[in-house]
Design a protein around this motif. Structure first.
Motif, short mmCIF file in Angstrom:
data_model
loop_
_atom_site.label_atom_id
_atom_site.label_comp_id
_atom_site.label_asym_id
_atom_site.label_seq_id
_atom_site.Cartn_x
_atom_site.Cartn_y
_atom_site.Cartn_z
N SER A 147 0.85 -1.19 0.00
CA SER A 147 0.00 0.00 0.00
C SER A 147 0.89 1.24 0.00
N LEU A 148 0.37 2.31 -0.59
CA LEU A 148 1.12 3.56 -0.63
C LEU A 148 1.10 4.23 0.74
N PRO A 149 2.14 5.02 1.08
CA PRO A 149 3.29 5.34 0.24
C PRO A 149 4.37 4.28 0.33
N LEU A 150 5.14 4.10 -0.75
CA LEU A 150 6.28 3.20 -0.75
C LEU A 150 7.51 3.95 -0.25
N GLN A 151 8.36 3.27 0.49
CA GLN A 151 9.57 3.89 1.03
C GLN A 151 10.78 3.67 0.12
N ILE A 197 -4.70 1.09 19.68
CA ILE A 197 -3.95 -0.15 19.49
C ILE A 197 -3.51 -0.17 18.04
N VAL A 198 -2.20 -0.34 17.80
CA VAL A 198 -1.68 -0.20 16.44
C VAL A 198 -0.75 -1.37 16.11
N LEU A 199 -0.42 -1.47 14.85
CA LEU A 199 0.58 -2.44 14.40
C LEU A 199 1.98 -1.96 14.76
N PHE A 205 0.58 -0.18 7.28
CA PHE A 205 -0.66 0.44 7.74
C PHE A 205 -0.47 1.21 9.05
N ARG A 206 0.54 0.85 9.84
CA ARG A 206 0.83 1.62 11.05
C ARG A 206 1.09 3.09 10.70
N LYS A 207 1.94 3.30 9.69
CA LYS A 207 2.28 4.67 9.29
C LYS A 207 1.05 5.40 8.77
N SER A 270 -8.71 6.46 3.13
CA SER A 270 -8.54 5.18 2.44
C SER A 270 -7.06 4.92 2.27
N ARG A 271 -6.74 3.70 1.89
CA ARG A 271 -5.36 3.40 1.51
C ARG A 271 -5.37 2.88 0.08
#
Length: 306
Positions: A147-151, A197-199, A205-207, A270-271
């Protein structure tokens, strides 16, 4: 220098063990050692430091491995291109996938692809978003679901679709009651006093989640982290906090611990799901066919969500 020697050296570097490498290559260990010694003699350098328990790359070995990977990847791309020119339907495509997103989407995509292209072999690699980007950049996968954004700057991508993001809250939470929610959806700024609560780090998806909170004007109060979004949703259902969840990943009603999902206000976050691959990499007909199958299948799934 022979291509098989490059392959052997890459396998030793991956396994850090001659016996395991020989098993993976389906050759006898003495033959493997002999080929490596022959290569080192030709190069005039030691590629590995060996002792009784470990095998480690030397400085020269690390440089050799970096170039060997590029060479073997170029050979594989050449083979794929020649296969396509000769109009062979048989082939192979290596797909990287985020584990949870893949578990919800690939059961729809892979059967459709297999039915359309029964002679094309699909190999699946699952890993975190960050590791998948590195694997894809290094030729470890042909394509990866991300998923975007790509690093990773060396990657390019084909967009697959936009996936709506929902809020997940415990069943007893005030926002779990549709009658107590704003008619236009929940503003993210309303969640500034909630515990999240996050990844864990390394998950794309955390970012996305943290950036959405920051764009809404607050830093999320993170109380728990997990590598698995299924665990995240269970903790939400148990009353430990709230989270954001991509709609495809919302937990099935048959699960024991189910949070309540609520829509967010416009502009609804959205992602963007993408199929990523290395810039300049030749895409085989098998890879192109997989992208098209994925795009069509996800479009159908999105229509069903409406």
């Amino acid at each position: 220098m022979e291509l098989r020697q490059l392959q052997y050296t890459l396998q030793i570097a991956e396994e850090r063990n001659f016996s395991r490498a020989a098993d993976k290559l389906h050759i006898a260990q003495p033959s493997l050692s002999q080929q490596l010694s022959k290569l080192e003699k030709e190069l005039g350098v030691k590629l590995f430091q060996r002792n009784t328990s470990t095998v480690e790359l030397t400085y020269a070995g690390a440089s050799f491995i970096k170039h060997a990977r590029k060479i073997m990847d170029a050979v594989e791309q050449l083979r794929q291109e020649m296969d396509d020119i000769s109009q062979l339907r048989a082939g192979r495509v290596v797909i990287g996938s985020m584990p949870i997103t893949g578990s919800h989407l690939l059961p729809y995509v892979l059967p459709a692809f297999k039915e359309a292209y029964p002679d094309i072999q699909v190999n699946l690699l699952e890993d975190t978003s960050l590791n998948l980007e590195k694997l894809t950049a290094g030729g470890g996968t042909d394509l990866s679901l991300l998923s975007l954004p790509l690093q990773e700057p060396s990657l390019t991508y084909e967009p697959i679709g936009e996936e709506i993001i929902d809020l997940a809250v415990p069943p007893h939470h005030p926002l779990a009651d549709p009658n107590r929610r704003p008619s236009g959806g929940i503003e993210l700024s309303q969640l500034k006093d909630e515990q999240f609560i996050v990844l864990k780090k390394g998950q794309g998806f955390r970012k996305i989640m943290i950036d959405l909170c920051r764009d809404a004007g607050f830093e999320p109060d993170i109380v728990f982290e997990s590598n698995n979004i299924e665990t995240v949703q269970s903790l939400v259902a148990a009353g430990m906090g709230v989270t954001l969840v991509p709609r495809f990943i919302a937990r099935a009603k048959r699960s024991e611990l189910i949070p309540v999902y609520a829509p967010l206000a416009d502009p609804v976050p959205s992602r963007t799901l993408v199929i990523a691959y290395r810039k300049g990499r030749y895409l085989s007909k098998a890879a192109e066919a997989f992208i098209e199958t994925f795009r069509a299948t996800i479009a159908q799934r999105m229509r069903e969500e409406l």
